[in-house]
Design a protein around this motif. Structure first.
Motif, PDB file in Angstrom:
ATOM      1  N   VAL A  86       0.848  -1.190   0.000  1.00 21.27           N
ATOM      2  CA  VAL A  86       0.000   0.000   0.000  1.00 21.27           C
ATOM      3  C   VAL A  86       0.885   1.242   0.000  1.00 21.27           C
ATOM      4  N   SER A  87       0.276   2.403  -0.120  1.00 22.71           N
ATOM      5  CA  SER A  87       1.032   3.650  -0.017  1.00 22.71           C
ATOM      6  C   SER A  87       1.428   3.877   1.437  1.00 22.71           C
ATOM      7  N   ARG A  88       2.381   4.742   1.661  1.00 23.66           N
ATOM      8  CA  ARG A  88       2.791   5.071   3.035  1.00 23.66           C
ATOM      9  C   ARG A  88       1.611   5.659   3.804  1.00 23.66           C
ATOM     10  N   GLU A  89       0.831   6.501   3.151  1.00 23.96           N
ATOM     11  CA  GLU A  89      -0.342   7.102   3.794  1.00 23.96           C
ATOM     12  C   GLU A  89      -1.339   6.025   4.233  1.00 23.96           C
ATOM     13  N   ASP A  90      -1.617   5.053   3.359  1.00 25.18           N
ATOM     14  CA  ASP A  90      -2.539   3.969   3.705  1.00 25.18           C
ATOM     15  C   ASP A  90      -1.957   3.067   4.790  1.00 25.18           C
ATOM     16  N   ILE A 118      12.881  -3.465  -2.049  1.00 22.54           N
ATOM     17  CA  ILE A 118      13.011  -3.391  -0.599  1.00 22.54           C
ATOM     18  C   ILE A 118      11.953  -2.445  -0.032  1.00 22.54           C
ATOM     19  N   ALA A 119      11.204  -2.952   0.955  1.00 18.59           N
ATOM     20  CA  ALA A 119      10.193  -2.145   1.641  1.00 18.59           C
ATOM     21  C   ALA A 119      10.788  -1.634   2.954  1.00 18.59           C
ATOM     22  N   TYR A 137       4.860  -0.938   2.579  1.00 18.37           N
ATOM     23  CA  TYR A 137       4.858   0.117   1.577  1.00 18.37           C
ATOM     24  C   TYR A 137       6.244   0.184   0.964  1.00 18.37           C
ATOM     25  N   TYR A 138       6.306   0.706  -0.222  1.00 19.89           N
ATOM     26  CA  TYR A 138       7.568   0.943  -0.924  1.00 19.89           C
ATOM     27  C   TYR A 138       7.719   2.441  -1.126  1.00 19.89           C
ATOM     28  N   GLU A 139       8.951   2.898  -1.144  1.00 21.96           N
ATOM     29  CA  GLU A 139       9.181   4.328  -1.399  1.00 21.96           C
ATOM     30  C   GLU A 139       9.427   4.557  -2.859  1.00 21.96           C
TER      31      GLU A 139
END
Length: 139
Positions: A86-90, A118-119, A137-139
């Motif tokens: 998911v997104s970092r926000e989610d 890499i997460a 999440y992934y960046e």
């Protein structure tokens, strides 16, 4: 080959309770939820992505799976865990919902490898039937 994951099947004791968990706690929208509630669908699902759903199958239907797959003893087997990206926000919002619903985060990880590399962070928690979810999440 360009393959995509179509669906996963989770064995659950109470399909409506699991549907509520995946909709309200995890935040995934129901698929055929109303049809299931009205007795018009054999099981509900939740949408993971435009191409992937998670089917919530009752344990008692596991016996019939052998006939469908043609593999004796194939019904009702658990998997170690499945992972949602998911997104970092989610990711942050999920942690708030887990706490609000009293769901314990049972594990975590950093810099773990997955399908997209890499997460930075990942968490693990059980659903009502003990199926383990990893969310990252992934960046």
């Amino acid at each position: 080959m360009d393959a995509r994951l179509d669906h996963l099947v989770c064995w659950v004791a109470d399909q409506l309770a699991s549907l509520r968990f995946y909709e309200q706690v995890v935040g995934l929208p129901g698929v055929r939820a109303e049809e299931f509630r009205e007795g018009k669908a054999g099981f509900p699902s939740v949408r993971v992505s435009p191409e992937t759903i998670l089917d919530l199958m009752a344990y008692e239907s596991a016996r019939g799976v052998d006939e469908g797959t043609g593999v004796k003893g194939s019904g009702g087997h658990p998997i170690n865990h499945f992972c949602l990206a998911v997104s970092r926000e989610d990711f942050d919002a999920l942690q708030v919902r887990l706490k609000q619903h009293g769901v314990e985060v049972t594990g975590s990880g950093t810099n773990s490898f997955g399908a997209q590399g890499i997460a930075p962070e990942a968490i693990y928690f059980p659903d009502p039937d003990g199926n383990v979810l990893e969310v990252r999440y992934y960046e």
